[in-house]
Write a protein that holds these residues in place. Structure first.
Motif, mmCIF file in Angstrom:
data_model
loop_
_atom_site.group_PDB
_atom_site.id
_atom_site.type_symbol
_atom_site.label_atom_id
_atom_site.label_comp_id
_atom_site.label_asym_id
_atom_site.label_seq_id
_atom_site.Cartn_x
_atom_site.Cartn_y
_atom_site.Cartn_z
ATOM 1 N N HIS A 64 0.960 -1.278 -0.001
ATOM 2 C CA HIS A 64 0.060 -0.001 0.030
ATOM 3 C C HIS A 64 0.857 1.266 -0.106
ATOM 4 C CE1 HIS A 64 -3.007 3.003 1.171
ATOM 5 N NE2 HIS A 64 -3.866 2.049 0.937
ATOM 6 N N LEU A 65 1.804 1.271 0.600
ATOM 7 C CA LEU A 65 2.792 2.399 0.842
ATOM 8 C C LEU A 65 3.532 2.652 -0.225
ATOM 9 C CD1 LEU A 65 4.181 2.084 4.704
ATOM 10 C CD2 LEU A 65 2.345 3.266 3.684
ATOM 11 N N THR A 66 4.238 1.469 -0.855
ATOM 12 C CA THR A 66 5.058 1.924 -2.041
ATOM 13 C C THR A 66 4.366 2.089 -3.413
ATOM 14 O OG1 THR A 66 5.104 -0.718 -2.414
ATOM 15 C CG2 THR A 66 6.897 0.227 -1.342
ATOM 16 N N GLY A 67 2.953 1.276 -3.294
ATOM 17 C CA GLY A 67 2.097 1.962 -4.408
ATOM 18 C C GLY A 67 1.374 3.074 -4.522
ATOM 19 N N THR A 68 1.157 3.571 -3.285
ATOM 20 C CA THR A 68 0.765 4.902 -3.160
ATOM 21 C C THR A 68 1.810 6.040 -3.375
ATOM 22 O OG1 THR A 68 -0.824 4.301 -1.338
ATOM 23 C CG2 THR A 68 -0.252 6.747 -1.528
ATOM 24 N N VAL A 69 2.866 5.677 -3.018
ATOM 25 C CA VAL A 69 4.086 6.510 -3.483
ATOM 26 C C VAL A 69 4.237 6.614 -5.117
ATOM 27 C CG1 VAL A 69 6.787 7.179 -3.587
ATOM 28 C CG2 VAL A 69 5.427 6.463 -1.386
ATOM 29 N N MET A 70 3.863 5.539 -5.632
ATOM 30 C CA MET A 70 4.206 5.520 -6.979
ATOM 31 C C MET A 70 2.971 6.188 -7.837
ATOM 32 S SD MET A 70 5.451 2.381 -9.666
ATOM 33 C CE MET A 70 3.847 1.428 -9.596
ATOM 34 N N GLU A 71 1.868 6.056 -6.977
ATOM 35 C CA GLU A 71 0.753 6.744 -7.745
ATOM 36 C C GLU A 71 0.941 8.309 -7.569
ATOM 37 O OE1 GLU A 71 -2.461 5.870 -8.976
ATOM 38 O OE2 GLU A 71 -1.552 3.941 -9.384
ATOM 39 N N VAL A 122 14.328 -3.413 -7.054
ATOM 40 C CA VAL A 122 14.895 -2.180 -6.458
ATOM 41 C C VAL A 122 15.081 -1.457 -7.819
ATOM 42 C CG1 VAL A 122 16.486 -0.584 -5.755
ATOM 43 C CG2 VAL A 122 15.610 -2.520 -4.340
ATOM 44 N N GLY A 123 15.785 -1.834 -8.876
ATOM 45 C CA GLY A 123 15.851 -1.564 -10.321
ATOM 46 C C GLY A 123 14.696 -1.263 -11.031
ATOM 47 N N ILE A 124 13.904 -2.424 -10.953
ATOM 48 C CA ILE A 124 12.547 -2.033 -11.579
ATOM 49 C C ILE A 124 11.698 -0.829 -10.797
ATOM 50 C CG2 ILE A 124 10.245 -3.310 -11.781
ATOM 51 C CD1 ILE A 124 11.828 -5.891 -12.119
ATOM 52 N N TYR A 125 11.534 -0.779 -9.511
ATOM 53 C CA TYR A 125 10.615 0.289 -8.980
ATOM 54 C C TYR A 125 11.563 1.660 -9.332
ATOM 55 C CZ TYR A 125 8.256 2.424 -5.240
ATOM 56 O OH TYR A 125 7.480 3.193 -4.711
ATOM 57 N N ALA A 126 12.675 1.615 -9.281
ATOM 58 C CA ALA A 126 13.591 2.813 -9.425
ATOM 59 C C ALA A 126 13.196 3.320 -10.921
ATOM 60 C CB ALA A 126 14.853 2.584 -8.996
ATOM 61 N N ASN A 127 13.052 2.437 -11.746
ATOM 62 C CA ASN A 127 12.896 2.896 -13.549
ATOM 63 C C ASN A 127 11.557 3.231 -13.525
ATOM 64 O OD1 ASN A 127 14.016 2.953 -15.721
ATOM 65 N ND2 ASN A 127 12.267 1.412 -16.395
ATOM 66 N N PHE A 128 10.621 3.088 -12.848
ATOM 67 C CA PHE A 128 9.230 3.504 -12.876
ATOM 68 C C PHE A 128 9.047 4.822 -12.462
ATOM 69 C CE2 PHE A 128 7.371 -0.876 -11.713
ATOM 70 C CZ PHE A 128 6.889 -0.914 -12.940
ATOM 71 N N PHE A 129 10.343 5.307 -11.860
ATOM 72 C CA PHE A 129 10.028 6.930 -11.683
ATOM 73 C C PHE A 129 11.178 7.271 -12.566
ATOM 74 C CE2 PHE A 129 8.860 4.970 -7.875
ATOM 75 C CZ PHE A 129 7.946 5.839 -6.976
ATOM 76 N N ALA A 130 12.707 6.875 -12.721
ATOM 77 C CA ALA A 130 13.533 7.298 -13.314
ATOM 78 C C ALA A 130 13.256 7.546 -14.886
ATOM 79 C CB ALA A 130 15.022 6.621 -13.058
ATOM 80 N N HIS A 131 12.429 6.881 -15.385
ATOM 81 C CA HIS A 131 12.557 6.771 -16.932
ATOM 82 C C HIS A 131 11.802 8.024 -17.672
ATOM 83 C CE1 HIS A 131 8.289 6.019 -18.226
ATOM 84 N NE2 HIS A 131 8.195 5.318 -16.921
ATOM 85 N N HIS A 132 11.305 8.876 -16.514
ATOM 86 C CA HIS A 132 10.759 10.108 -16.779
ATOM 87 C C HIS A 132 11.948 11.267 -17.047
ATOM 88 C CE1 HIS A 132 6.483 9.357 -16.124
ATOM 89 N NE2 HIS A 132 6.729 8.586 -15.300
#
Length: 288
Positions: free
Chosen positions: A87-94, A156-166
């Motif tokens: 819930h926490l990690t998903g909300t941050v990504m949202e 961690v790399g996948i999660y970070a890439n969801f943000f970093a690819h912007h």
């Protein structure tokens, strides 16, 4: 392709076995099924003038469902820990994705933070709930499992890439390759219909990605969220399957922080015939 790990007893007819397996999967995904039913149901009945907004109702339904699952012991406290982390990690990504304009939530709501209704975190949590309940209900064993540190690094790399690819080059192709390198020998062994069955880990990841793609289309069809540039409903682009495939490995790594007992380390980069029967014997023993 799924194979039997035990063949000493006759199994049910293929169609009956398939329906039983699907029923077991729906039971494991109970929290996700409740949320999807709530998204569809509220869309059908909700009126604009009601005092409680639809988004806020979805938050209350999600919380009530979670409390009920704990109260009736349909979920363990260990599984709840996983759900809370999701819930926490998903909300941050949202928060990030909405602020970046990837998608939006067009309806009004009081229980909203940074333009994101707080039921969205539960949608990510539902994925974790499904994986955690599956491990427990189906007595899942993962073997040969790669070094856990590498699995965490991939997640961690996948999660970070969801943000970093912007802002930086998108490295998802490298992440796809890393997932194959780590898991191409790993098989997921489970108990279904009274028998031990085995499926490739990568096949399971693709299956879950496909199911999440269907859920994604339900969300956009009901207007619960809208992708950038979407004027009227249209199928979610197939490229999202890749994102859900990668998210599966983030989900699995998070679940395995609590359920490490499901992992059986082994020769994940090379064949070792001597270790195969040991894994199979251990998998059978864990289901007794």
């Amino acid at each position: 392709m799924m194979t039997d790990a035990a063949t000493d007893a006759p199994g049910p007819r293929p169609l009956a076995g398939l329906f039983r397996f699907l029923g077991h999967q729906l039971w494991a995904a109970l929290f996700a099924v409740i949320l999807l039913a709530a998204i569809l149901g509220t869309k059908l009945i909700w009126q604009e003038g009601w005092a409680l907004t639809r988004y806020d109702a979805l938050v209350l339904i999600a919380v009530a469902s979670q409390v009920a699952m704990l109260a009736f012991r349909l979920e363990t406290w260990d599984e709840f820990k996983v759900i809370l982390l999701f819930h926490l990690t998903g909300t941050v990504m949202e928060w990030f994705k909405v602020s970046a304009g990837s998608w939006s939530y067009p309806e009004a709501g009081v229980i909203k933070l940074f333009d994101v209704p707080l039921f969205t975190g539960f949608m990510y949590a539902a994925v974790g709930s499904y994986i955690a309940r599956s491990i427990r209900l189906f007595d899942i064993v993962l073997a040969p499992f790669p070094p856990f540190g590498l699995v965490v690094a991939l997640a961690v790399g996948i999660y970070a890439n969801f943000f970093a690819h912007h802002f930086l080059p998108d490295i998802r192709l490298a992440l796809f390759a890393a997932s194959v390198l780590l898991f191409f020998r790993t098989r997921l062994t489970l108990t279904a219909g009274g028998r031990r069955r085995s499926v490739p880990m990568l096949g399971a990841a693709l299956l879950v990605a496909g199911l999440l793609y269907i859920a994604e289309n339900i969300g956009t069809f009901t207007g619960t969220w809208v992708y950038a540039g979407q004027k009227a409903w249209e199928p979610v682009r197939l490229g999202m399957l890749g994102s859900w495939y990668l998210l599966f490995f983030v989900s699995f790594a998070t679940v395995l922080v609590v359920f490490r007992g499901a992992c059986r380390p082994g020769p994940w980069l090379r064949s070792n015939r001597a270790s195969g029967p040991a894994h199979r014997s251990e998998a059978r023993g864990s289901g007794s």
